[in-house]
Design an enzyme around this catalytic site. Structure first.
Site, mmCIF file in Angstrom:
data_model
loop_
_atom_site.group_PDB
_atom_site.id
_atom_site.type_symbol
_atom_site.label_atom_id
_atom_site.label_comp_id
_atom_site.label_asym_id
_atom_site.label_seq_id
_atom_site.Cartn_x
_atom_site.Cartn_y
_atom_site.Cartn_z
ATOM 1 N N SER A 169 -27.470 68.986 97.552
ATOM 2 C CA SER A 169 -27.415 69.564 96.065
ATOM 3 C C SER A 169 -26.674 68.255 95.446
ATOM 4 C CB SER A 169 -26.404 70.593 95.983
ATOM 5 O OG SER A 169 -25.269 70.662 96.721
ATOM 6 N N GLU A 188 -13.727 73.927 80.981
ATOM 7 C CA GLU A 188 -13.086 75.006 80.441
ATOM 8 C C GLU A 188 -13.971 75.835 79.598
ATOM 9 O OE1 GLU A 188 -9.653 75.283 81.091
ATOM 10 O OE2 GLU A 188 -9.659 73.415 82.138
ATOM 11 N N HIS A 241 -19.983 69.493 93.096
ATOM 12 C CA HIS A 241 -21.363 68.904 92.398
ATOM 13 C C HIS A 241 -20.555 68.105 90.936
ATOM 14 C CE1 HIS A 241 -22.740 72.445 94.471
ATOM 15 N NE2 HIS A 241 -23.535 71.556 94.725
#
Length: 273
Positions: A49, A218, A234
């Protein structure tokens, strides 16, 4: 008699003219398709990934393989076959390596980065032991590429975002990175030490600035992640580009030719002659 001779000469002249056009066209076609235009080189990516492509619905999440093509000229084609959640073992078991080997040709490259999911000891479909099964699976990528006269390149797993209380970047893949470097020496395969390079980068940036590298958002900051996200594995697209630059640096350092001769960054030559 003279009129017949003139007609005959005219027919011969016309025949030679047409023959010249045909021959010239054939020669030009041969030159355009062969001599003056070298075959494109394809760089295949096998990985997890952290390398994968992602849809716009998951933006700004991106793997480094998603942006890697931006750093090369038009003679290089990057084919990203990386897939989320795969280990060196499961990638093979699912037939993904076989798919690459059915496409790869002489002179192409196969970049191989695994480790994140090989560490998952709770999952026997993915887990590999660093100094035994991990190396044996990676060897299948090497042998497969070489059988097709392609060039294998090992890439040690990129680090996760992990810091001590004192702000020191931690090792998160040490055994797997070491095992891959050992295999590179054993098999005489170039190794890009992305583990060390990414750790050094994260140390320079520190705990706060690395939030801009990883998918740390956020609540309300991005419509795709309305509740926010704190993902220390990631990357955001900007982070993926930073990791790609580390690979480009390594290609230069290792003098991987002819690949290094086609490095560009947004139209500007990366390496000054």
């Amino acid at each position: 008699m003279r009129r017949k001779l003139k007609k005959k000469m005219l027919r011969v002249t016309l025949f030679l003219f047409i023959l010249g056009l045909i021959s010239g066209s054939s020669i030009a076609k041969t030159v355009n398709n062969g001599t003056t235009h070298k075959k494109r080189i394809t760089v295949f990516l096998a990985g997890d990934s952290t390398v994968s492509d992602y849809s716009i619905s998951l933006a700004p999440r991106a793997g480094w393989g998603q942006v890697f093509n931006r750093f090369f000229d038009e003679k290089i084609v990057v084919k990203n076959e990386a897939s989320s959640g795969r280990s060196s073992k499961s990638f093979i078991d699912e037939g993904r390596l076989e798919s690459i080997l059915n496409q790869i040709e002489k002179g192409d490259y196969l970049f191989i980065q695994f480790g994140h999911n090989d560490e998952k000891i709770e999952d026997p479909t993915r887990y590999t032991k660093p100094h035994s099964t991990y190396k044996s699976y990676l060897k299948q990528y090497i042998e497969g590429a070489r059988a097709k006269q392609a060039i294998p390149v090992l890439v040690t797993p990129v680090e996760r975002r992990s810091f001590s209380k004192g702000g020191i970047a931690r090792d998160t893949h040490s055994e797997y990175s070491t095992a891959m470097k050992e295999l590179g020496l054993e098999e005489n395969v170039p190794v890009i030490d992305l583990t060390s390079k990414s750790k050094a980068l994260f140390q320079v940036l520190g705990p706060e600035r690395t939030k801009d590298v990883f998918l740390c958002l956020e609540a309300g900051e991005n419509d795709n992640y309305p509740n926010g996200v704190q993902d220390n594995t990631h990357f955001q697209e900007t982070g993926a580009e930073m990791i790609s630059r580390l690979l480009i640096e390594s290609i230069e350092e290792l003098k991987l030719e002819p690949l290094r001769n086609h490095i560009f960054i947004y139209g500007d030559k990366y390496r000054q002659e």
